[in-house]
Scaffold this motif. Sequence first.
Motif, PDB file in Angstrom:
ATOM      1  N   ALA A   1     -10.828  -8.951   1.773  1.00 46.15           N
ATOM      2  CA  ALA A   1     -10.692  -7.541   1.378  1.00 46.15           C
ATOM      3  C   ALA A   1      -9.826  -6.831   2.407  1.00 46.15           C
TER       4      ALA A   1
ATOM      5  N   THR B   1     -12.744   3.937   1.636  1.00 52.78           N
ATOM      6  CA  THR B   1     -11.281   3.911   1.732  1.00 52.78           C
ATOM      7  C   THR B   1     -10.544   4.880   0.816  1.00 52.78           C
TER       8      THR B   1
ATOM      9  N   ILE C   1      -8.633  -6.655  -3.000  1.00 54.11           N
ATOM     10  CA  ILE C   1      -9.480  -7.831  -2.791  1.00 54.11           C
ATOM     11  C   ILE C   1      -8.880  -9.057  -3.472  1.00 54.11           C
TER      12      ILE C   1
ATOM     13  N   PHE D   1      -8.725  -2.985   3.555  1.00 54.35           N
ATOM     14  CA  PHE D   1      -9.121  -1.577   3.379  1.00 54.35           C
ATOM     15  C   PHE D   1      -8.045  -0.651   3.912  1.00 54.35           C
ATOM     16  N   TYR D   2      -7.637   0.275   3.074  1.00 57.83           N
ATOM     17  CA  TYR D   2      -6.547   1.191   3.434  1.00 57.83           C
ATOM     18  C   TYR D   2      -7.082   2.613   3.513  1.00 57.83           C
ATOM     19  N   ASN D   3      -6.996   3.199   4.700  1.00 57.90           N
ATOM     20  CA  ASN D   3      -7.608   4.509   4.957  1.00 57.90           C
ATOM     21  C   ASN D   3      -6.626   5.499   5.552  1.00 57.90           C
TER      22      ASN D   3
ATOM     23  N   SER E   1      -8.913  -0.211  -1.680  1.00 52.92           N
ATOM     24  CA  SER E   1      -9.150  -1.539  -1.127  1.00 52.92           C
ATOM     25  C   SER E   1      -8.491  -2.550  -2.060  1.00 52.92           C
TER      26      SER E   1
ATOM     27  N   THR F   1       0.840  -1.211   0.000  1.00 51.49           N
ATOM     28  CA  THR F   1       0.000   0.000   0.000  1.00 51.49           C
ATOM     29  C   THR F   1       0.867   1.250   0.000  1.00 51.49           C
TER      30      THR F   1
ATOM     31  N   ASP G   1     -16.499   2.056  -1.594  1.00 45.09           N
ATOM     32  CA  ASP G   1     -15.829   1.932  -0.298  1.00 45.09           C
ATOM     33  C   ASP G   1     -15.475   3.332   0.188  1.00 45.09           C
TER      34      ASP G   1
END
Length: 352
Positions: free
Chosen positions: A300, A235, A240, A302-304, A238, A182, A233
């Motif tokens: 999945a 985010t 997956i 999720f990068y936030n 994401s 990421t 999303d």
Amino acid sequence: MARAEEAEVLLSKRVQEMVLDGEEPPALYICRDGEDTDDHTGNSTVSPIPVIDLSLVLPSAAPTDISIQELQKLRSALSSWGCFQAVGHGISSSVLDEIKKVAKEFFEQPLAEKKKVAKTVKEFEGYGADPVPEAGQPLDWSDRLVLELYPQDKRNYNLWPEKPESLRDTLEEYAKEIKMLTEVMSKVFAKSLNVDQNCFHELGDQATLTARFNYYSCCQRPDLVLGLKPHTDVTAFSMILQDEPGLQIRKDGKWFTVPKLPDALIFILGDYMEIMTNGIFKSAMHRVLSNSQTERFSVAMFYNPPEELEIGPRDDFVTEENPRLFKNVKDYVTTYWQFYERGQRAIHTAQV
Ligand SMILES: O=C(O)CCC(=O)C(=O)O
Ligand SMILES: [Fe+2]
């Protein structure tokens, strides 16, 4: 019984349980009219959903004509689809196979084992379903296990299943690999836009990473229910992993199935990325179909950006030709969930 109570009762029973008991989908799950079979993958064997070879665009890649072309293809994928399938991402097949295996093994266990890490219907983290949607919104034909991964002090190890035994180590390893990817991808996305590679600086050390293991049981009436309702999303992005097709992306008013591609990671941009790029990149609307023949598993990630930060469009993307579309937002996640539970998008609340 009031609808919310009825939904709570239903959500306290898992979809997998209803299937094992041979139950037909209860009314609160019905969201399709039995006729909508639209899938514009077409009969062609080639899906229009872009496939990007990350080995050509990672910062370590040599700048050749091919790598420049691949970077352009990436930019175009993110501006038109808001998603792509990534190959050449550097995560080994064995790590991917392991995480898919533990996901499957977790859901295949008896219910009593899974309920050791159950959440209530109001919480996000743990085993169960999404929180109860607002009146009029259908429930999803799926079960999930949500776990916070980064920053590390957010981990609630009491919710990490003890069985299958390899789950903890496998997730730890996968989380580490995804976290590295990421951070690199935030730079690659900036590079594709021709801006400073630290443009998405919020997506660094303090960014949050959450895992969601999804299990979509077979359903005898896939024409009436959805594994997951249409949504974007929240985010930045994401990633997956799917074992079988079922995920669909909406583009130009049509649904496209994401084909099965061994070892590919499906990248989906979320609302935060659309806001940060002032609308240049798109947050992709997606949903998951139910299937009467095959169950489906997905993992999945999720990068936030960190929740406490104010997030807005980068200066680089606000120009005379491309005026500011979004305000700076704080705690957009809360707004997002309020709208999500009504089956609506929240991004208009961030528009200027
Ligand atoms: O299962 C999938 O392929 C997609 C899952 C998803 O969209 C989500 O969990 O937000
Ligand atoms: Fe999603």
